[in-house]
Design a protein around this motif. Structure first.
Motif, PDB file in Angstrom:
ATOM      1  N   VAL A  10       0.824  -1.205  -0.278  1.00 48.03           N
ATOM      2  CA  VAL A  10       0.081  -0.001  -0.120  1.00 48.03           C
ATOM      3  C   VAL A  10       0.880   1.216   0.014  1.00 48.03           C
ATOM      4  O   VAL A  10       1.775   1.389   0.651  1.00 48.03           O
ATOM      5  CB  VAL A  10      -0.924   0.139   1.108  1.00 48.03           C
ATOM      6  CG1 VAL A  10      -1.631   1.318   1.224  1.00 48.03           C
ATOM      7  CG2 VAL A  10      -1.864  -1.129   1.224  1.00 48.03           C
ATOM      8  N   LEU A  11       0.678   2.229  -1.008  1.00 49.96           N
ATOM      9  CA  LEU A  11       1.235   3.499  -0.758  1.00 49.96           C
ATOM     10  C   LEU A  11       0.994   4.236   0.162  1.00 49.96           C
ATOM     11  O   LEU A  11      -0.278   4.638   0.383  1.00 49.96           O
ATOM     12  CB  LEU A  11       1.167   4.181  -2.160  1.00 49.96           C
ATOM     13  CG  LEU A  11       1.666   5.594  -2.191  1.00 49.96           C
ATOM     14  CD1 LEU A  11       3.165   5.508  -2.499  1.00 49.96           C
ATOM     15  CD2 LEU A  11       1.411   6.332  -3.500  1.00 49.96           C
TER      16      LEU A  11
ATOM     17  N   ASN B 252       5.463   0.570 -15.035  1.00 54.36           N
ATOM     18  CA  ASN B 252       4.307   0.277 -14.080  1.00 54.36           C
ATOM     19  C   ASN B 252       3.777   1.661 -13.551  1.00 54.36           C
ATOM     20  O   ASN B 252       3.095   1.789 -12.646  1.00 54.36           O
ATOM     21  CB  ASN B 252       4.901  -0.534 -12.791  1.00 54.36           C
ATOM     22  CG  ASN B 252       5.206  -1.936 -13.201  1.00 54.36           C
ATOM     23  OD1 ASN B 252       4.594  -2.407 -14.142  1.00 54.36           O
ATOM     24  ND2 ASN B 252       5.861  -2.680 -12.540  1.00 54.36           N
ATOM     25  N   TYR B 253       4.533   2.882 -13.950  1.00 58.88           N
ATOM     26  CA  TYR B 253       4.033   4.250 -13.405  1.00 58.88           C
ATOM     27  C   TYR B 253       3.792   5.129 -14.662  1.00 58.88           C
ATOM     28  O   TYR B 253       4.386   4.947 -15.675  1.00 58.88           O
ATOM     29  CB  TYR B 253       5.339   4.689 -12.734  1.00 58.88           C
ATOM     30  CG  TYR B 253       5.908   3.836 -11.626  1.00 58.88           C
ATOM     31  CD1 TYR B 253       5.154   3.649 -10.398  1.00 58.88           C
ATOM     32  CD2 TYR B 253       6.967   3.068 -11.880  1.00 58.88           C
ATOM     33  CE1 TYR B 253       5.688   2.811  -9.532  1.00 58.88           C
ATOM     34  CE2 TYR B 253       7.379   2.014 -11.021  1.00 58.88           C
ATOM     35  CZ  TYR B 253       6.824   1.951  -9.721  1.00 58.88           C
ATOM     36  OH  TYR B 253       7.364   0.871  -9.145  1.00 58.88           O
ATOM     37  N   THR B 254       2.633   5.823 -14.167  1.00 61.62           N
ATOM     38  CA  THR B 254       2.199   6.980 -15.230  1.00 61.62           C
ATOM     39  C   THR B 254       1.686   8.204 -14.483  1.00 61.62           C
ATOM     40  O   THR B 254       1.140   8.220 -13.381  1.00 61.62           O
ATOM     41  CB  THR B 254       1.001   6.300 -15.860  1.00 61.62           C
ATOM     42  OG1 THR B 254       1.162   5.112 -16.546  1.00 61.62           O
ATOM     43  CG2 THR B 254       0.594   7.377 -17.232  1.00 61.62           C
ATOM     44  N   LEU B 255       2.393   9.401 -14.876  1.00 56.77           N
ATOM     45  CA  LEU B 255       1.995  10.601 -14.413  1.00 56.77           C
ATOM     46  C   LEU B 255       0.921  11.227 -15.234  1.00 56.77           C
ATOM     47  O   LEU B 255       1.275  11.336 -16.718  1.00 56.77           O
ATOM     48  CB  LEU B 255       3.391  11.317 -14.507  1.00 56.77           C
ATOM     49  CG  LEU B 255       3.234  12.840 -14.052  1.00 56.77           C
ATOM     50  CD1 LEU B 255       2.838  12.990 -12.543  1.00 56.77           C
ATOM     51  CD2 LEU B 255       4.434  13.795 -14.130  1.00 56.77           C
ATOM     52  N   ASN B 256       0.003  11.928 -14.663  1.00 52.18           N
ATOM     53  CA  ASN B 256      -0.931  12.756 -15.504  1.00 52.18           C
ATOM     54  C   ASN B 256      -1.378  11.835 -16.716  1.00 52.18           C
ATOM     55  O   ASN B 256      -1.662  12.449 -18.098  1.00 52.18           O
ATOM     56  CB  ASN B 256      -0.430  13.981 -15.745  1.00 52.18           C
ATOM     57  CG  ASN B 256      -0.063  14.809 -14.714  1.00 52.18           C
ATOM     58  OD1 ASN B 256      -0.906  14.510 -13.684  1.00 52.18           O
ATOM     59  ND2 ASN B 256       0.711  15.653 -14.732  1.00 52.18           N
TER      60      ASN B 256
ATOM     61  N   ILE C 212      -0.200   3.626 -10.286  1.00 49.93           N
ATOM     62  CA  ILE C 212       0.980   2.630 -10.004  1.00 49.93           C
ATOM     63  C   ILE C 212       0.409   1.188 -10.380  1.00 49.93           C
ATOM     64  O   ILE C 212      -0.941   1.100 -10.045  1.00 49.93           O
ATOM     65  CB  ILE C 212       1.283   2.640  -8.435  1.00 49.93           C
ATOM     66  CG1 ILE C 212       1.916   3.963  -8.205  1.00 49.93           C
ATOM     67  CG2 ILE C 212       2.356   1.712  -8.129  1.00 49.93           C
ATOM     68  CD1 ILE C 212       1.968   4.273  -6.762  1.00 49.93           C
ATOM     69  N   ALA C 213       0.874   0.410 -11.176  1.00 54.25           N
ATOM     70  CA  ALA C 213       0.296  -0.953 -11.427  1.00 54.25           C
ATOM     71  C   ALA C 213       1.360  -2.081 -11.110  1.00 54.25           C
ATOM     72  O   ALA C 213       2.761  -1.718 -11.210  1.00 54.25           O
ATOM     73  CB  ALA C 213      -0.119  -0.754 -12.946  1.00 54.25           C
ATOM     74  N   ASN C 214       0.902  -3.280 -11.099  1.00 52.47           N
ATOM     75  CA  ASN C 214       1.769  -4.353 -10.967  1.00 52.47           C
ATOM     76  C   ASN C 214       2.846  -4.600  -9.860  1.00 52.47           C
ATOM     77  O   ASN C 214       3.647  -5.634  -9.953  1.00 52.47           O
ATOM     78  CB  ASN C 214       2.387  -4.441 -12.565  1.00 52.47           C
ATOM     79  CG  ASN C 214       1.516  -4.406 -13.433  1.00 52.47           C
ATOM     80  OD1 ASN C 214       0.473  -5.249 -13.417  1.00 52.47           O
ATOM     81  ND2 ASN C 214       1.781  -3.814 -14.675  1.00 52.47           N
ATOM     82  N   LEU C 215       2.771  -3.697  -9.024  1.00 54.83           N
ATOM     83  CA  LEU C 215       3.768  -3.781  -7.873  1.00 54.83           C
ATOM     84  C   LEU C 215       3.396  -4.886  -7.034  1.00 54.83           C
ATOM     85  O   LEU C 215       2.277  -5.402  -6.707  1.00 54.83           O
ATOM     86  CB  LEU C 215       3.698  -2.564  -6.924  1.00 54.83           C
ATOM     87  CG  LEU C 215       4.269  -1.279  -7.617  1.00 54.83           C
ATOM     88  CD1 LEU C 215       4.584  -0.265  -6.622  1.00 54.83           C
ATOM     89  CD2 LEU C 215       5.567  -1.667  -8.463  1.00 54.83           C
TER      90      LEU C 215
ATOM     91  N   THR D  95      -4.258   4.840  -7.981  1.00 55.52           N
ATOM     92  CA  THR D  95      -4.010   6.289  -8.317  1.00 55.52           C
ATOM     93  C   THR D  95      -3.932   7.417  -7.264  1.00 55.52           C
ATOM     94  O   THR D  95      -4.775   6.885  -6.401  1.00 55.52           O
ATOM     95  CB  THR D  95      -5.368   6.619  -9.540  1.00 55.52           C
ATOM     96  OG1 THR D  95      -5.282   5.770 -10.509  1.00 55.52           O
ATOM     97  CG2 THR D  95      -5.081   8.251  -9.748  1.00 55.52           C
ATOM     98  N   ARG D  96      -2.865   7.851  -7.121  1.00 54.04           N
ATOM     99  CA  ARG D  96      -2.998   9.046  -6.099  1.00 54.04           C
ATOM    100  C   ARG D  96      -2.869  10.473  -6.718  1.00 54.04           C
ATOM    101  O   ARG D  96      -1.961  10.640  -7.572  1.00 54.04           O
ATOM    102  CB  ARG D  96      -1.476   8.677  -5.368  1.00 54.04           C
ATOM    103  CG  ARG D  96      -1.113   9.699  -4.225  1.00 54.04           C
ATOM    104  CD  ARG D  96      -2.209   9.480  -2.983  1.00 54.04           C
ATOM    105  NE  ARG D  96      -2.540   8.401  -2.337  1.00 54.04           N
ATOM    106  CZ  ARG D  96      -1.394   8.109  -1.410  1.00 54.04           C
ATOM    107  NH1 ARG D  96      -0.544   8.936  -1.054  1.00 54.04           N
ATOM    108  NH2 ARG D  96      -1.468   6.762  -0.586  1.00 54.04           N
TER     109      ARG D  96
END
Length: 860
Positions: A221-222, A251-255, A288-291, A304-305
């Motif tokens: 968990v973030l 695994n990460y995407t911004l905006n 954030i995905a697949n962690l 999503t944060r």
């Protein structure tokens, strides 16, 4: 840090750190998993249980540990049998979480379950480095009060850091009883799981353990997101991450569409993401995905944060903080508080600090307070006492010494604390472009805030019904880009080695300061080019050799760009000359309008009748009070050079004059704040040079107008002969076809003539009808001596006296008299022949007589 992490991951590969399950069925504790510590003081007995086997010495403490990074979303479970009566000297601590391999270390951080103590219970404790243990869940007393205490213990810690302790005194795991719950997130990392025993000599072999299990079934968990730089995020998770997945950029995407350039684990629970562009100021989103954690628990769906990014406030540079609205004349109020104000705007993506920024007008400077202005944010600057009145409109900045704003216009500047220019605007009431709104209650608004370099063309009166839009987008907002390169307005020699070049808009100061961009013909080398702030519309060029008077020079400018970056691809040229010192009579009064039409204004036209170039800077216009020159008004404080034969019109309202006389040359006007008073009936106009000498003087009266004009309002008096004296005889009403000729050749002008005889008439036929064509005739004379006086009497064809034109007039060596075709009684002479009878008297009484014919013509 990277090397430390690498060693950690190599020593504890994630597969080796899988959920713990230890039943000792293999008969040892040296592998799968490996336990360390006081290994010689423990055995696996014939029942396949871990049993203490330490020295029979009172006060002995034993420990056995195995690696475990489980920390949250975890269940710990084990079986224990203490075949002894627990007490303060006989108990066991089972460490669920520990950051040190030595469970007896003073600086240990962790959590443990204690079985036994003075109250014979099972309780949960927290251990902080250097401090005594703190009880989190105090189990029920006397649950283990025999000499053969069997208990199965289960502890859970949720992803929200809620602990729950349960025990089953049957040891079967079928009859758990809760001992309580507690929330604690003090320690968020672990390295070890283990047991600690403390006993007296008789109990060295009386501790039994079995079925150690650690189960983590929750994905990571973030917990925390921080912006470290405008392109860098630090993500903190609640448990260690599996390194390969954690460091996979995909695994990460911004905006929504931006991938990081770096995804790096800085610690087992801390991840660093670096992006190739700055975060947006304000709201951003990271997905954030697949962690997965070390135990293979994978995120079920993307997380999503949202986060807000506010960059550190910085001082603005040039044009990064601009003035976008000016309320200079607040009364009569239309709908806003009756208060002057200035609106400022942040056109950048930066957060701007206004602390220490100087706001100046022509006479005063104030300092802005420690306030931040966000990107695309407006703020209205008002006196502190008025701040509450403007709060409903938006962001307000109150200052204690707000500068008074001139209604007609002035220069406003914003400068950094170090003095560097941020923005400047020289507003004018002409920018309203609306005569009614110029009278007060309406603000001036910038049209296109993305075009801060523009001047008058990018400003106009507000359209908002309140009269303005303080701290809000402007009501006149529209696209108004600058796509036109700069052009030269004029060039003025301000000394023998310098010329001031004015442009129609702000320049790129770097290009404008490059001397190779300028050339002079006749050739003189340019040794320096200095751009003049704060508006950057002027450049002073310095030459390597002095200019010569009465010489016309041509300046050529190339490769100059404006503030918006527009380049003029074609060379620009303009002429200039070095001004000469004037003498009285070089610049004279050429035309006067003292009796304007209703709602009109006066003007005075000057002309340079010399062969010099003359600068009108600091010249003055005046009138007289009795015999005293008074009411002096400065014509201009700027350089304004009159070339030989050039006209200039002085007035308080050029637009009014141009409206009434459309043929006027727009470029030949000098606007003065006000002219001296010139009454309609009579007055005196005085022109003064900077040294105080009278350049010219003209005493006029309404009687000088052509007597047959029905209405003289709006009709000027024009000079007849440029080289003649400034006197009544040399002025005549302008032709009724034009009424006045401001800025161009007079309708009644007449070239001087060289007479071959004593008296000559020009023209010999004239028509006094006010049409500007031969409206009068002149009697030109040229005598060989001085001191002569003359009488001139006009007779008609029948010999009847019509008009005594001249009586006992002392003559100059040459000159002229004018007859406008009127008889002695002011009536118009009829069409026909007339005779000038001229009597000339010498100093000794000698007399000469002359007769010259003239014809009065007209329409029949």
């Amino acid at each position: 840090m990277k090397q430390t992490l690498l060693i950690l991951f190599l020593v504890f590969p994630f597969m080796a750190l899988a959920q713990l399950q230890e039943s000792f069925s293999d008969g040892n504790f040296t592998q799968n998993p490996t336990w360390t510590g006081d290994v010689t003081s423990f055995i696996v007995n014939t029942q396949s249980r871990l049993q203490s086997n330490g020295p029979a010495v009172t006060g002995t403490t034993l420990q056995l540990v195995t690696p475990s990074q489980a920390i949250v979303g975890t269940t710990w479970e084990f079986w224990a049998n203490l075949k002894l009566a627990t007490s303060a000297t006989n108990y066991t601590d089972v460490y669920l979480v520990a950051d040190k391999q030595d469970l007896n270390a003073a600086d240990l951080n962790g959590y443990f379950v204690r079985i036994g103590n003075t109250t014979d219970d099972v309780s949960l404790y927290r251990k902080d480095a250097g401090k005594s243990s703190v009880i989190l869940i105090n189990g029920q007393d006397n649950t283990i009060n025999s000499t053969d205490n069997v208990v199965r213990v289960r502890v859970t810690r949720s992803v929200n850091y809620e602990w729950q302790l349960s025990i089953d005194v049957t040891g079967t795991g079928q009859s758990y009883v809760s001992q309580g719950v507690a929330t604690d997130a003090t320690h968020k990392s672990s390295g070890y799981f283990g047991v600690v025993l403390k006993y007296t000599s008789a109990n060295s072999k009386n501790f039994y353990f079995d079925d150690f299990t650690i189960v983590d079934a929750q994905p990571p968990v973030l917990e925390e997101l921080q912006t470290k730089t405008p392109q860098e995020l630090i993500l903190t998770f609640n448990e260690p991450l599996q390194p390969a997945a954690a460091q996979t950029i995909a695994n990460y995407t911004l905006n929504g569409n931006i991938k990081p350039t770096i995804a790096e684990l800085q610690s087992p629970t801390t991840l660093r993401l670096v992006f190739g562009q700055n975060f947006k100021t304000g709201s951003n989103t990271v997905t954030i995905a697949n962690l997965q954690d070390l135990y293979g628990n994978v995120l079920n769906s993307p997380t999503t944060r949202n986060f807000t990014f506010v960059p550190p406030a910085v001082l603005p540079n040039y044009n990064e903080l601009i003035i976008t609205e000016i309320m200079a004349d607040e009364t009569p109020a239309v709908g806003l508080p009756a208060q002057e104000y200035i609106e400022i705007y942040n056109p950048t993506e930066k957060v701007l600090s206004l602390k220490g920024i100087k706001l100046s007008d022509a006479t005063a400077t104030t300092t802005l307070p420690d306030v931040q202005l966000l990107p695309s944010e407006y703020a209205v600057v008002v006196p502190t006492t008025q701040a509450a009145n403007f709060t409903p409109f938006g962001k307000v900045i109150g200052i204690s010494n707000f500068p008074g704003l001139n209604n007609s216009g002035e220069l406003l500047q914003l400068r950094r604390p170090d003095g560097k220019l941020i923005y400047a605007v020289n507003y004018s009431d002409a920018w309203y472009k609306d005569a009614a709104k110029r009278e007060g209650g309406w603000s001036l608004e910038m049209i296109d805030v993305t075009n801060p370099c523009a001047g008058a063309g990018n400003w106009t009166a507000s359209k908002d019904p309140k009269g303005g839009t303080p701290a809000q987008p402007n009501s006149v907002a529209a696209a108004n880009p600058d796509n036109i390169p700069p052009t030269i307005v004029n060039a003025t020699a301000i000394s023998a080695t310098q010329v001031l070049v004015r442009f129609n808009e702000r320049l790129d100061s770097t290009q404008a300061a490059t001397i190779t961009n300028y050339g002079i013909s006749p050739t003189i080398a340019v040794s320096n080019a200095e751009v003049q702030g704060p508006l950057y519309t002027e450049v002073i060029l310095t030459f390597s050799a002095p200019l010569q008077e009465k010489q016309l020079y041509t300046l050529t400018a190339t490769n100059l760009t404006d503030c918006s970056g527009n380049l003029n691809s074609q060379p620009q040229t303009i002429t200039f000359a070095l001004p000469s010192l004037p003498e009285p009579g070089d610049v004279v009064i050429n035309e006067v309008l003292f009796n304007p039409r209703p709602n009109g204004v006066d003007f005075v036209e000057l002309v340079n009748r010399s062969n010099k170039y003359i600068d009108l800077k600091n010249w003055q216009l005046a009138n007289t009070s009795g015999d005293t020159i008074s009411n002096l008004k400065t014509i201009t404080i700027a350089n304004y050079v009159l070339a030989p034969g050039q006209y200039v019109v002085l007035t308080s309202n050029p637009e009014n004059i141009k409206t009434n006389y459309p043929a006027a040359n727009t470029n030949a006007f000098l606007k003065m704040a006000s002219l001296p008073s010139y009454p309609d009936d009579a007055g005196t106009i005085v022109v003064l040079q900077p040294n105080g000498k009278v350049a010219d003087r003209f005493s006029y009266s309404s009687e000088m107008h052509f007597a047959l004009l029905d209405d003289v309002n709006g009709v000027s008096l024009e000079r007849i002969r440029l080289d003649g004296e400034t006197m009544a005889n040399n002025f005549h009403s302008a032709a009724t076809t034009v009424f006045a000729t401001p800025s161009y050749k007079n309708s009644q002008s007449q070239e001087g003539m060289a007479t071959a005889q004593v008296f000559e008439i020009e023209p010999q036929v004239f028509s006094p009808d006010g049409d500007g064509i031969d409206d009068f005739t002149t009697i030109n004379y040229n005598t060989s001596q001085t001191g002569l006086t003359a009488n001139i009497t006009i007779y008609d064809a029948q010999g009847r006296e019509v008009h005594k034109l001249v009586r006992n007039e002392l003559l100059a060596a040459n000159g002229y008299f004018r007859w406008d075709g009127l008889k002695q009684d002011g009536s118009k002479a009829t069409i026909g022949y007339y005779v000038f009878y001229i009597e000339l008297f010498g100093l000794n009484g000698e007399k000469s007589e002359f007769k010259e014919k003239v014809v009065v013509g007209g329409r029949l």
